[in-house]
Enzyme design. Structure first.
Site, PDB file in Angstrom:
ATOM      1  N   HIS A 234      15.494  -4.102 -73.123  1.00  0.00           N
ATOM      2  CA  HIS A 234      16.383  -5.315 -72.908  1.00  0.00           C
ATOM      3  C   HIS A 234      16.094  -6.472 -73.336  1.00  0.00           C
ATOM      4  O   HIS A 234      16.741  -7.709 -73.166  1.00  0.00           O
ATOM      5  CB  HIS A 234      17.555  -5.307 -71.925  1.00  0.00           C
ATOM      6  CG  HIS A 234      18.872  -4.648 -71.511  1.00  0.00           C
ATOM      7  ND1 HIS A 234      19.057  -4.161 -70.386  1.00  0.00           N
ATOM      8  CD2 HIS A 234      19.568  -4.240 -72.751  1.00  0.00           C
ATOM      9  CE1 HIS A 234      19.730  -3.112 -70.383  1.00  0.00           C
ATOM     10  NE2 HIS A 234      20.095  -3.010 -71.610  1.00  0.00           N
TER      11      HIS A 234
ATOM     12  N   ARG B  22      23.998   4.853 -65.853  1.00  0.00           N
ATOM     13  CA  ARG B  22      22.716   5.772 -65.170  1.00  0.00           C
ATOM     14  C   ARG B  22      22.540   4.824 -63.230  1.00  0.00           C
ATOM     15  O   ARG B  22      23.032   4.012 -62.878  1.00  0.00           O
ATOM     16  CB  ARG B  22      21.360   4.944 -66.121  1.00  0.00           C
ATOM     17  CG  ARG B  22      21.662   4.899 -67.607  1.00  0.00           C
ATOM     18  CD  ARG B  22      20.284   4.758 -67.977  1.00  0.00           C
ATOM     19  NE  ARG B  22      20.793   4.812 -69.877  1.00  0.00           N
ATOM     20  CZ  ARG B  22      20.413   3.704 -70.357  1.00  0.00           C
ATOM     21  NH1 ARG B  22      20.290   2.636 -69.516  1.00  0.00           N
ATOM     22  NH2 ARG B  22      20.958   3.265 -71.337  1.00  0.00           N
TER      23      ARG B  22
END
Ligand code: ADP
Length: 388
Positions: free
Chosen positions: A166, A227
């Site tokens: 990210h 996740r």
């Protein structure tokens, strides 16, 4: 500069055409469920079924729906740049091969990114193509933050270390925050919380990433949509030994069936979970508590790592929209002088034209901010920087 941005996930393709300076969108299309009979392309309100299409077919079909004449360059989101790529780079055969060599480190992501690069280069061979890596911003992680405590020979042989992801979003929102605060990024200690389907948090000290929650893969760290984030490695051994899970089953469980979905048992979407929690669903209430607690724990740790923090930034779907998550985290941050302004928090709304909202009180020592992320715009800027 007009930049076409290609963002290929394992089962999706997003194509944006943007003006790099303003971020104005000229075109946007998304293909979903690539590789299945349900594959379809969406452009605005229009849907085109494309059963069985792969990445190349989807890209080719999207390209037929618009004029590409004005496009100056193509920027590709590439998830894993490994040790090799610390900055965006113009793509040639050697770069393509290196991205291919990194597939073992990102088996879910890099093959799709590569398929996008190959298809777009085939259709637009006369335009420059640039790879923008999710990992690049975290190349500044100090050794102590990027090293796992296992034997050196194993680490070196298999590229086992923390890379972080990210990066494009963390860098983008850190810069927007510095602009908003009228400060030089090099004078600031920031904590950026990217809370979308994937979630990660980064300590940005003087403009450099010095800690981040995702590791060798995007599985580590915060609780995410599907996740699990941090989990005792002993749990994985137990699941293999006593529940009889194979490696592929474990992979699926940890990546696709855990996180908010696993905790709530109903959804990976925070909106659904917040609604069910408000109606009294205990699993959903617990899911939100675990999510916020993990985030709070990381914020505390990163304040210690940087010996203080000037601003904490919330971004991406949950960070930008869930006043309730922000409140549940920020109400515990008063101990070091961060004070949430409840009304500002409830009313905060950000978009491309007004990308930053202050949600702390005027006397708060640490500023609390909501910042709109825009990965496609960030990629156009990084593409432009490389070509200049
Ligand atoms: P991606 O990582 O796929 O780009 P996004 O940044 O769009 O994801 O974030 C998706 C998450 O944001 C989902 O969990 C979604 O529920 C959450 N979200 C979006 N809008 C809201 C909202 N108004 N309130 C709470 N959560 C929201």
């Amino acid at each position: 500069m007009i930049v076409l941005v290609v963002n290929c996930g394992s089962s999706s393709v997003k194509i944006d055409i943007l003006e790099s300076e303003t971020g104005d969108r000229i075109f946007r299309a998304k293909a979903q469920r690539i590789g299945t009979q349900l594959c379809q392309i969406r452009i605005d309100d229009w849907t085109l079924p494309l059963p069985g299409a792969d990445h190349e077919k989807a890209i080719e079909t999207i390209f037929q729906q618009t004029s590409l004449e004005g496009v100056t360059a193509v920027g590709h989101r590439v998830v894993h740049g490994g040790e090799k790529f610390s900055a965006p780079i113009r793509i040639d055969e050697t770069v393509e091969r290196s991205i291919e060599e990194l597939i073992p480190l990102a088996p879910l992501h890099n093959p799709a990114n590569l398929a996008g690069i190959r298809a777009a280069r085939k259709h637009l061979p006369d335009r420059p193509h640039v790879a923008v890596f999710d990992t690049a911003f975290h190349h500044t992680l100090p050794r102590c933050a990027r090293t796992y405590a296992i034997a050196k020979d194993l680490r070196e042989k298999h590229g086992i270390r923390r890379y972080g992801f990210h990066g494009t979003s963390h860098r983008w929102v850190a810069r927007r925050a510095a602009d908003f605060l009228h400060e030089d990024l090099r004078n600031l200690r920031l904590i950026t919380c990217h809370l979308g389907n994937g979630c990660s948090i980064t300590a940005v000290e003087h403009g450099r990433s010095v800690e981040t929650s995702m590791g060798m893969s995007p599985l580590e760290g915060l609780v995410m949509g599907t996740r699990c984030g941090d989990i005792d490695p002993g749990v994985l051994l137990t699941l293999q030994r006593h529940a009889g899970l194979t490696v592929d089953e474990l992979d699926h469980l940890l990546n696709k069936e855990s996180g908010l979905l696993g905790l709530s048992g109903i959804s990976n979407d925070m909106r659904d979970i917040e609604q069910r929690a408000a109606e009294g669903d205990e699993s959903c209430q617990l899911a939100i508590r675990v999510f916020c607690h993990r985030l709070l724990k990381y914020i505390g740790a990163y304040i210690a790592v940087m010996e203080g923090v000037d601003a904490i930034i919330f971004t991406a779907g949950i960070g930008e929209n869930s006043a309730s998550v922000r409140e549940q985290v920020c109400q515990h941050l008063g101990f070091f002088g961060a004070r949430l302004h409840e009304e500002r928090n409830r009313e905060a709304s950000v978009d491309r034209l007004k990308p930053v909202a202050l949600i702390s009180t005027d006397h708060s020592q640490t500023r609390l901010l909501v910042v709109a992320t825009d990965e496609a715009h960030a990629i156009t800027r990084e593409t432009e920087e490389v070509l200049k």
